[in-house]
Design a protein around this motif. Structure first.
Motif, PDB file in Angstrom:
ATOM      1  N   GLY A 138       0.755  -1.241   0.000  1.00  0.00           N
ATOM      2  CA  GLY A 138       0.000   0.000   0.000  1.00  0.00           C
ATOM      3  C   GLY A 138       0.782   1.285   0.000  1.00  0.00           C
ATOM      4  O   GLY A 138       0.192   2.359  -0.093  1.00  0.00           O
ATOM      5  N   ALA A 139       2.116   1.228   0.104  1.00  0.00           N
ATOM      6  CA  ALA A 139       2.912   2.458   0.140  1.00  0.00           C
ATOM      7  C   ALA A 139       3.018   3.082  -1.251  1.00  0.00           C
ATOM      8  O   ALA A 139       2.981   2.389  -2.266  1.00  0.00           O
ATOM      9  CB  ALA A 139       4.307   2.175   0.675  1.00  0.00           C
ATOM     10  N   CYS A 140       3.152   4.397  -1.276  1.00  0.00           N
ATOM     11  CA  CYS A 140       3.507   5.115  -2.491  1.00  0.00           C
ATOM     12  C   CYS A 140       5.017   5.353  -2.499  1.00  0.00           C
ATOM     13  O   CYS A 140       5.668   5.295  -1.458  1.00  0.00           O
ATOM     14  CB  CYS A 140       2.769   6.447  -2.567  1.00  0.00           C
ATOM     15  N   VAL A 141       5.557   5.626  -3.679  1.00  0.00           N
ATOM     16  CA  VAL A 141       6.999   5.821  -3.835  1.00  0.00           C
ATOM     17  C   VAL A 141       7.267   7.279  -4.155  1.00  0.00           C
ATOM     18  O   VAL A 141       6.701   7.835  -5.101  1.00  0.00           O
ATOM     19  CB  VAL A 141       7.567   4.934  -4.964  1.00  0.00           C
ATOM     20  N   LEU A 142       8.133   7.891  -3.361  1.00  0.00           N
ATOM     21  CA  LEU A 142       8.595   9.256  -3.610  1.00  0.00           C
ATOM     22  C   LEU A 142      10.070   9.180  -3.984  1.00  0.00           C
ATOM     23  O   LEU A 142      10.944   9.112  -3.124  1.00  0.00           O
ATOM     24  CB  LEU A 142       8.402  10.128  -2.373  1.00  0.00           C
ATOM     25  N   PRO A 143      10.381   9.172  -5.298  1.00  0.00           N
ATOM     26  CA  PRO A 143      11.782   9.098  -5.708  1.00  0.00           C
ATOM     27  C   PRO A 143      12.396  10.491  -5.814  1.00  0.00           C
ATOM     28  O   PRO A 143      11.775  11.421  -6.316  1.00  0.00           O
ATOM     29  CB  PRO A 143      11.699   8.450  -7.095  1.00  0.00           C
ATOM     30  N   VAL A 144      13.614  10.618  -5.318  1.00  0.00           N
ATOM     31  CA  VAL A 144      14.355  11.872  -5.488  1.00  0.00           C
ATOM     32  C   VAL A 144      15.657  11.589  -6.223  1.00  0.00           C
ATOM     33  O   VAL A 144      16.689  12.192  -5.949  1.00  0.00           O
ATOM     34  CB  VAL A 144      14.597  12.596  -4.141  1.00  0.00           C
ATOM     35  N   LEU A 145      15.595  10.667  -7.177  1.00  0.00           N
ATOM     36  CA  LEU A 145      16.750  10.358  -8.012  1.00  0.00           C
ATOM     37  C   LEU A 145      16.980  11.503  -8.988  1.00  0.00           C
ATOM     38  O   LEU A 145      16.053  12.243  -9.340  1.00  0.00           O
ATOM     39  CB  LEU A 145      16.528   9.067  -8.793  1.00  0.00           C
ATOM     40  N   ASN A 146      18.205  11.624  -9.441  1.00  0.00           N
ATOM     41  CA  ASN A 146      18.527  12.620 -10.449  1.00  0.00           C
ATOM     42  C   ASN A 146      18.001  12.190 -11.814  1.00  0.00           C
ATOM     43  O   ASN A 146      17.950  11.007 -12.135  1.00  0.00           O
ATOM     44  CB  ASN A 146      20.042  12.823 -10.524  1.00  0.00           C
ATOM     45  N   GLY A 147      17.641  13.165 -12.630  1.00  0.00           N
ATOM     46  CA  GLY A 147      17.214  12.883 -13.991  1.00  0.00           C
ATOM     47  C   GLY A 147      15.751  12.495 -14.077  1.00  0.00           C
ATOM     48  O   GLY A 147      14.962  12.670 -13.136  1.00  0.00           O
ATOM     49  N   LEU A 148      15.381  11.918 -15.235  1.00  0.00           N
ATOM     50  CA  LEU A 148      14.003  11.508 -15.502  1.00  0.00           C
ATOM     51  C   LEU A 148      13.884  10.046 -15.907  1.00  0.00           C
ATOM     52  O   LEU A 148      12.779   9.512 -15.958  1.00  0.00           O
ATOM     53  CB  LEU A 148      13.422  12.374 -16.627  1.00  0.00           C
TER      54      LEU A 148
END
Length: 305
Positions: A90-100
Motif C-alpha cells: 500500500g505504500a507510495c513511492v517518492l523518488p528523489v533520483l537525479n534525472g528523468l
C-alpha cells in the motif's frame, strides 16, 4: 515513512521528517546500520544539526504510507526489488533520483498511481565515518502525484512536513515541469563541472562563462522540444548562477568521480544526449561529457585511477 538508504539525501530528509514528528524507519545495509546504531543519525547543517537515534531495518514490509527512494540511479533495479513488499502492501513511492529516466521504470514496476514525481534541491555528502554534511542552505523537497491530484497522500505528506528552517516541503500539481527544470540545471552543472574537473567559479574565472551559458541554453532547448519551456525568470536565475566567479558549486557527479566511485553519467548525461538528438538540438558538448565519463569508467574498471 520508509527511507531506502541513509546516504546524504535520505539522511537529511529522513532526519528532518523525524524532527517534524513522522514515524521514520531507515532501510540500510549492515555497515550503515552499525554506524547508525553506534552514532545515531548525525547531520551537520548550517540550518541546524541533527543528532538522534533512529530505527533501522534490513527489509521492507507492510505498514508504510510512503517510501522515500534516494538511491543512485544505477542501483534502481535492486531498489525496486527491495521496496516491492512495502509498495505492494500500500505504500507510495517518492523518488528523489537525479534525472528523468527512472520514472518510466518505476511506473512500469508499480503503476503510475503508486509513483510520485519528486526532486530534491539539497547539496549534501556522506563522509566515510557516517556523518552527513549539508553543504549550504538548499533544503527543498518538491513532489507530486503524476496525475496532478492535490487532495491525496502527497498533499498530506507535504502538510505533515511543512516549511521550516531546515526543510521546505511542497506538493505541486506540475511535477513533470519541475523535474525538467531541475534536469536543465543539473545537466548543466554535471556536464560542465565533470568536463572541466572544476567548480562553477573556477570555470568562470578560467574564462568559461560562455561555455556554461551555452550548455544551459542547450539543455533549455532540449526541455522545450519535449514540451517544457523554461520561463524567463528561471533562465535569468541560472544564468547568474553559472556566471558567478565566486561560486564553489560542483555536481555530486564530480564528487563521485573524484572519489573514484561510480557515477550517474549514463542516467543523466547520456539520457540528455539522446534527448538532444531526438529534438534536433546540437549535442556536441553533451557527447564530450558522455565520452569523458565513459573513459573514466574504463580507467576505473581497469584499476588505473
Amino acid at each position: 515513512m520508509l527511507v531506502l538508504g541513509a546516504g546524504a539525501l535520505g539522511s537529511y530528509f529522513g532526519g528532518r521528517a523525524l524532527e517534524r514528528g513522522l514515524d521514520v524507519v531507515f532501510l540500510v545495509r549492515p555497515r550503515r546500520a552499525e554506524q547508525l546504531a553506534r552514532l545515531g543519525l548525525v547531520v551537520e547543517s548550517p540550518l541546524g544539526d541533527i543528532r538522534r537515534p533512529v530505527a533501522t531495518t534490513d527489509r521492507a514490509g507492510p505498514g508504510f504510507d510512503v517510501v522515500l527512494l534516494s538511491c543512485k540511479a544505477y542501483d534502481l533495479e535492486d531498489a525496486i526489488a527491495t521496496i516491492r513488499p512495502a509498495v505492494e502492501a500500500g505504500a507510495c513511492v517518492l523518488p528523489v533520483l537525479n534525472g528523468l529516466a527512472h520514472m518510466d521504470t518505476l511506473s512500469a514496476a508499480f503503476g503510475r498511481e503508486r509513483v510520485w514525481g519528486g526532486l530534491a534541491k539539497c547539496a549534501a555528502t556522506l563522509t566515510p565515518d557516517g556523518v552527513v554534511k549539508h553543504l549550504g542552505d538548499w533544503r527543498w523537497l518538491i513532489f507530486g502525484e503524476q496525475d496532478g491530484r492535490m487532495d491525496g497522500r502527497a498533499a498530506a505528506l507535504a502538510a505533515a512536513l511543512g516549511r521550516t528552517r531546515g526543510l521546505e516541503a511542497e506538493a505541486v500539481p506540475d511535477i513533470q515541469r519541475r523535474m525538467w527544470e531541475k534536469l536543465v540545471h543539473l545537466g548543466t552543472v554535471a556536464a560542465g563541472t565533470v568536463l572541466m574537473r572544476a567548480s562553477v567559479g573556477e570555470i568562470v574565472r578560467a574564462g568559461g562563462t560562455e561555455f556554461l551559458l551555452t550548455l544551459l541554453q542547450r539543455n533549455a532547448d532540449i526541455a522545450a522540444a519535449h514540451g517544457h519551456v523554461m520561463t524567463p525568470a528561471f533562465m535569468e536565475t541560472y544564468r547568474k548562477l553559472f556566471s558567478d566567479a565566486a561560486s564553489t558549486y560542483t555536481a555530486s557527479m564530480l564528487r563521485d568521480l573524484e572519489a573514484g566511485g561510480r557515477t550517474e553519467a549514463e542516467h543523466i548525461l547520456a539520457w540528455l544526449l539522446e534527448a538532444a538528438r531526438r529534438a534536433g538540438v546540437p549535442g556536441e558538448i553533451h557527447a564530450l561529457a558522455v565520452l569523458h565519463a565513459r573513459a573514466y569508467d574504463q580507467r576505473r574498471a581497469a584499476g588505473r585511477l
